[in-house]
Enzyme design. Sequence first.
Site, PDB file in Angstrom:
ATOM      1  N   GLU A 170       0.813  -1.213   0.000  1.00  0.00           N
ATOM      2  CA  GLU A 170       0.000   0.000   0.000  1.00  0.00           C
ATOM      3  C   GLU A 170       0.849   1.266   0.000  1.00  0.00           C
ATOM      4  O   GLU A 170       0.813   2.062   0.957  1.00  0.00           O
ATOM      5  CB  GLU A 170      -0.946  -0.006   1.212  1.00  0.00           C
ATOM      6  CG  GLU A 170      -1.885  -1.192   1.242  1.00  0.00           C
ATOM      7  CD  GLU A 170      -2.888  -1.121   2.394  1.00  0.00           C
ATOM      8  OE1 GLU A 170      -2.813  -0.193   3.212  1.00  0.00           O
ATOM      9  OE2 GLU A 170      -3.775  -1.995   2.453  1.00  0.00           O
TER      10      GLU A 170
ATOM     11  N   GLU B 173      -5.124  -8.675   1.089  1.00  0.00           N
ATOM     12  CA  GLU B 173      -5.764  -8.305   2.366  1.00  0.00           C
ATOM     13  C   GLU B 173      -7.244  -8.099   2.143  1.00  0.00           C
ATOM     14  O   GLU B 173      -7.658  -7.475   1.154  1.00  0.00           O
ATOM     15  CB  GLU B 173      -5.216  -6.983   2.932  1.00  0.00           C
ATOM     16  CG  GLU B 173      -3.870  -7.067   3.567  1.00  0.00           C
ATOM     17  CD  GLU B 173      -3.409  -5.716   4.105  1.00  0.00           C
ATOM     18  OE1 GLU B 173      -4.267  -4.893   4.496  1.00  0.00           O
ATOM     19  OE2 GLU B 173      -2.187  -5.498   4.116  1.00  0.00           O
TER      20      GLU B 173
HETATM   21  O1  IFM Z   1      -3.964  -2.858   9.222  1.00  0.00           O
HETATM   22  C1  IFM Z   1      -3.939  -2.389   7.918  1.00  0.00           C
HETATM   23  C2  IFM Z   1      -2.765  -2.961   7.162  1.00  0.00           C
HETATM   24  O2  IFM Z   1      -1.563  -2.699   7.790  1.00  0.00           O
HETATM   25  C3  IFM Z   1      -2.707  -2.389   5.783  1.00  0.00           C
HETATM   26  N1  IFM Z   1      -3.975  -2.506   5.114  1.00  0.00           N
HETATM   27  C4  IFM Z   1      -5.158  -2.108   5.804  1.00  0.00           C
HETATM   28  C5  IFM Z   1      -5.209  -2.748   7.186  1.00  0.00           C
HETATM   29  C6  IFM Z   1      -6.480  -2.313   7.925  1.00  0.00           C
HETATM   30  O3  IFM Z   1      -6.523  -0.931   8.050  1.00  0.00           O
END
Ligand code: IFM
Length: 459
Positions: free
Chosen positions: A167, A366
């Site tokens: 990200e 994710e």
């Molecule tokens: O916890 C975060 C993660 O580190 C990166 N993506 C989003 C998740 C939830 O906010």
Amino acid sequence: MSELPAFPPGFVFGAATAAYQIEGAAREDGRGPSIWDTYSHEPGRVTGGDTGDVACDHYHRYPEDVALLRGLGVDSYRFSLAWPRIVPDGSGPVNPKGLDFYSRLVDELLAAGIEPAATLYHWDLPQALEDRGGWRVRETAERFAEYAAVVAGHLGDRVPRWITLNEPWCSAFLGYSVGRHAPGAREGRGALAAAHHLLLGHGHAVGALRAAGVREVGITLNLDRNLPATGSPADLAAVTRADTQHNLVWTEPILAGRYPLTEAETWGESLTGADFRREGDLELISRPLDFLGVNYYRPIVVADAPHREADPARRVATDNRYQEVRLSGVRHTAMDWPVVPRGLTDLLVGLKERYGDALPPVHVTENGSAEDDVPAADGTVHDADRVSYLRDHLTALRAAMDAGVDVRGYYVWSLLDNFEWAHGYSKRFGIVRVDYDTLERTPKDSYHWYRALIAAHRA
Ligand code: IFM
């Protein structure tokens, strides 16, 4: 499980975490400070004054966490390596104890029959590099290349799947424009330089990983599904600006080898001659990938807005004349994020439509939800909302596959409750509860549900 569509053989089911969010041991075995150590220790930055000093103490308890993963039956575990554990000053001497920790973790995973998937950078920049300019300066991308080469040389033969950055939008824009993430800067243009240097670091790291002969290399992006609040031309134009900043800044250079065509209307100036861009950069950044990691949690409803920032020098990046509007009529999670599984289908199908054959296979690296879990008297956690969230998003993912998107895997966020950045420990994303007083782990209903799903898939 009957309500869930089947996934093809070989589809990867996984779980994900990140170093600063779970490891703790912040000052142990030669680890240097990262920007998140600095930021979280500054008063007022993180809810409750929480820090990652201890977190889930995964550094010491990793065998127990690998046992939880084995019990879950996942094919793959996605974790990140802490750069300041391995190169404590960001450049110069390598810390053998840091490398050794990840080596032991990888061996433990392999012994449990779980494929490691390693992220090189999940936001914990060595503080020493921030002190020299951080991602605003080109040098940081070069140091990242050196770190990537060290790690690839040490672990590349045992870790098949590598993610360069997690990200980068958050690193660049939350870190250098909004100031809600470390290093907490609010500089406008600095965020655009940071975005470019993150992309450059990614390109260098792809080269280093390829040189080590690893099996798969990709990057993980938190791409947004931006929806207009109304059909007005002003709101539609705001969606274009949001799309540019959240998505195209990354996908255009990486997948199409060009900068976004809409950047001038987004930033209010053309970046064509920007001093941080050099000839040859795009070739590096667009090196072919084996997969694209996509993180999806929610769609964003976007409306036109005036500039919030009066000073033109700071008036850029997340201040580029749009605002988020709360979506009504759907459930919101504990993060106040709307639950719209269909957004995942549309996001993936939209990527395929835009990039066609240039889109590599996708892993959803994710997806998950923070919920206000309340343990029952016996300590069990009946997180029905999280189970519904996961089930509905997996169904939406399957719909994208039916529509022709080549999706190879899905990683639930997160294996453990953990340090949720500026929210500290107040938000729980885990399928395993962590009691932060005792550090005891308790699998929630969602863990048992996911285990049954994976077992049914295998059967
Ligand atoms: O916890 C975060 C993660 O580190 C990166 N993506 C989003 C998740 C939830 O906010």
